[in-house]
Design a protein around this motif. Structure first.
Motif, short mmCIF file in Angstrom:
data_model
loop_
_atom_site.label_atom_id
_atom_site.label_comp_id
_atom_site.label_asym_id
_atom_site.label_seq_id
_atom_site.Cartn_x
_atom_site.Cartn_y
_atom_site.Cartn_z
N CYS A 284 0.83 -1.22 0.00
CA CYS A 284 0.00 0.00 0.00
C CYS A 284 0.86 1.26 0.00
O CYS A 284 0.51 2.26 -0.64
CB CYS A 284 -0.91 0.02 1.23
N THR A 285 1.98 1.22 0.71
CA THR A 285 2.79 2.43 0.85
C THR A 285 3.83 2.60 -0.24
O THR A 285 4.28 3.72 -0.49
CB THR A 285 3.52 2.43 2.21
N THR B 198 -3.31 5.42 -6.03
CA THR B 198 -2.79 6.30 -4.99
C THR B 198 -3.43 5.96 -3.66
O THR B 198 -4.66 5.93 -3.54
CB THR B 198 -3.08 7.77 -5.32
N GLU C 23 -3.33 7.08 0.34
CA GLU C 23 -2.84 8.09 1.27
C GLU C 23 -3.28 7.78 2.69
O GLU C 23 -4.32 7.16 2.91
CB GLU C 23 -3.35 9.48 0.86
N GLY C 24 -2.47 8.23 3.64
CA GLY C 24 -2.83 8.05 5.05
C GLY C 24 -2.85 6.62 5.51
O GLY C 24 -3.58 6.27 6.45
#
Length: 467
Positions: A70-71, A80, A82-83
């Motif tokens: 995911c990162t 994309t 995020e967080g």
């Protein structure tokens, strides 16, 4: 004809140790109609592999890999995220749930097969009688005793475990927080797998290895590529140097390395080897023979020097793999009770569950060259494989080694995504004494990673199509 009544404490087979060698042997003996008991000192069956080894490490590897994807990996697919964050406690809870599920499954199988389980520590009084002390406190008589007590992490000269700063794989599977700096001693499967978990979750990981290469059991071409890819991931390596000592330094510690600068660490994971668990067993006191490292010596039927006492798995040395222990456990009881049991040690698979995975079976090019065996080899890079490219996971290669004259497969070595699953075909081929031409002529589905194995086999005769 009168039947002889059996005593309640008398069994055809008593298995000491409920790990992958012991519990499998117990079940098979019961399937063969024997009265079987198993003594295990741990709270649950399954041994190191299930409780503090293979299974929990793979659970954490999977969780950390999903976080890392995911990162760091989804962007290449146009996604994309995020967080993104992780909950270490939930990862650990998931790991424990998997362990409990599988452990309860073994309990069920023992009940299903009417295997008597004793909880405690076993001590051989002679080759037919065993004292069990603990939750169970009994003497048991057995027609045969099978020792499957496994192994434990070994310390290194000058460095001992303290369970806090200097830890084994057991503690490294249960850190309550991600260490900022982790030093791993040993560049084998355990060190690199657990190093991968904590690296993905944010630790700075340095691997110290006394040899000049990582994964010393792997073929040199695979080891060399693994080093390059792991460095790319962020691993730091100190090769050709041994750890001399670990001293407390504030809340962390300082690692002294021969001929190199010392390293600061929050945790030090010792993953430089394992030693057999025979303390308190009474085996050597009865005259049982061990080798210079303390492993129990056995013959080709897993018979020890004590008549009627057998041993399998890590406690006899060799490849310290759960599936090797299981294969030996099955073969030992089948040989004992049916007259036939065999393990083909040249077709034992080995897998390192890093990413990419490292997987191999048979001999390496270096070992065959040392033995003077005439060989030929072929390779295929996953960068020439459509499925690997579509997955965005094309790092790695497959190497196939065959006898130069007979073409019989002697070794298959690979590094790449899902390499462990791909290896099964090569293991089956070697078990049935296949040639490289056999692999080359098998039709492999397109597009799959397995086509790379076919291409590597074809390349032995300069007949590869896509490279």
């Amino acid at each position: 004809m009168l039947s002889v009544k059996r005593r309640n404490d008398e069994y055809d087979l008593l298995v000491v140790g409920g790990g992958p060698g012991g519990y499998v042997a117990a079940i098979r003996a019961a399937q063969l109609g024997k009265r079987v008991a198993c003594v295990e000192k741990g709270r649950t069956l399954g041994g190191t592999c299930l409780n503090v080894g293979c299974i929990p490490s793979k659970a954490l590897l999977e969780s950390s890999a999903k976080y890392h994807e995911c990162t760091a990996a989804l962007a290449d697919h146009g996604i994309t995220a995020e967080g993104v964050s992780f909950d270490l406690k939930k990862m650990m809870d998931r790991k424990e749930t998997i362990i409990q599920t599988l452990a309860s499954g073994i309990d069920f199988l023992f009940k299903k097969n009417r295997i008597q389980r004793f909880s405690g520590i076993a001590h051989l009084l002679d080759n037919r009688m065993v004292q069990i002390t603990g939750e169970s406190d009994v003497k048991v008589h057995a027609g045969a005793v099978l020792i499957a007590t496994g192994s434990r992490a070994a310390a290194i000269p000058g460095v001992d475990f303290d369970g806090s700063r200097v830890v084994s794989s057991t503690e490294a599977l249960a850190f309550s927080e991600v260490p900022r700096r982790l030093v791993v001693v040993g560049a084998g499967a355990i060190g690199l797998e657990l190093g991968s978990v904590w690296l993905r979750l944010g630790a700075e990981v340095t691997v110290v290895e006394s040899l000049d290469r990582i994964l010393p059991a792997a073929d040199k071409d695979i080891s060399k590529q693994a080093l390059r890819l792991f460095k790319k991931q962020g691993f730091k390596f100190v090769l050709g140097a041994g750890v001399e000592g670990v001293e407390p330094d504030g809340e962390g510690c300082r690692v002294t390395i021969a001929g190199r600068e010392s390293l600061s660490a929050d945790k030090v994971l010792l993953a430089a080897g394992r030693k057999p668990c025979i303390d308190g067993l009474g085996f050597t006191e009865l005259g049982g023979r061990t080798d210079r490292w303390g492993f129990i010596e056995v013959d080709s039927c897993w018979q020890t020097s004590l008549p009627g006492v057998y041993a399998v798995g890590d406690v006899i040395g060799g490849a310290m793999l759960a599936h090797k222990a299981s294969a030996e456990g099955l073969a030992c009881v089948e040989k004992l009770f049916t007259g036939y049991g065999h393990v083909n040690y040249r077709a034992l698979p080995s897998i390192v569950y890093t990413h990419p995975e490292v997987a191999f079976v048979g001999q390496t090019e270096e070992s065959l060259t040392r033995e003077g065996v005439p060989i030929k080899a072929g390779t295929c890079s996953f960068k020439a494989n459509g499925r690997a490219l579509a997955l965005g996971d094309a790092d790695g290669l497959i190497k196939v080694i065959a006898h130069r004259d007979t073409d019989r497969l002697l070794g298959v070595h690979m590094i790449g995504g899902q390499a462990g699953d791909l290896l099964a075909e090569a293991v089956a081929a070697m078990e049935f004494a296949a040639s490289s031409e056999d692999l080359a002529r098998v039709c492999h589905a397109h597009p799959t990673r397995s086509e790379a194995l076919q291409e590597a086999a074809r390349s032995i005769e300069q007949a590869a199509i896509h490279q």
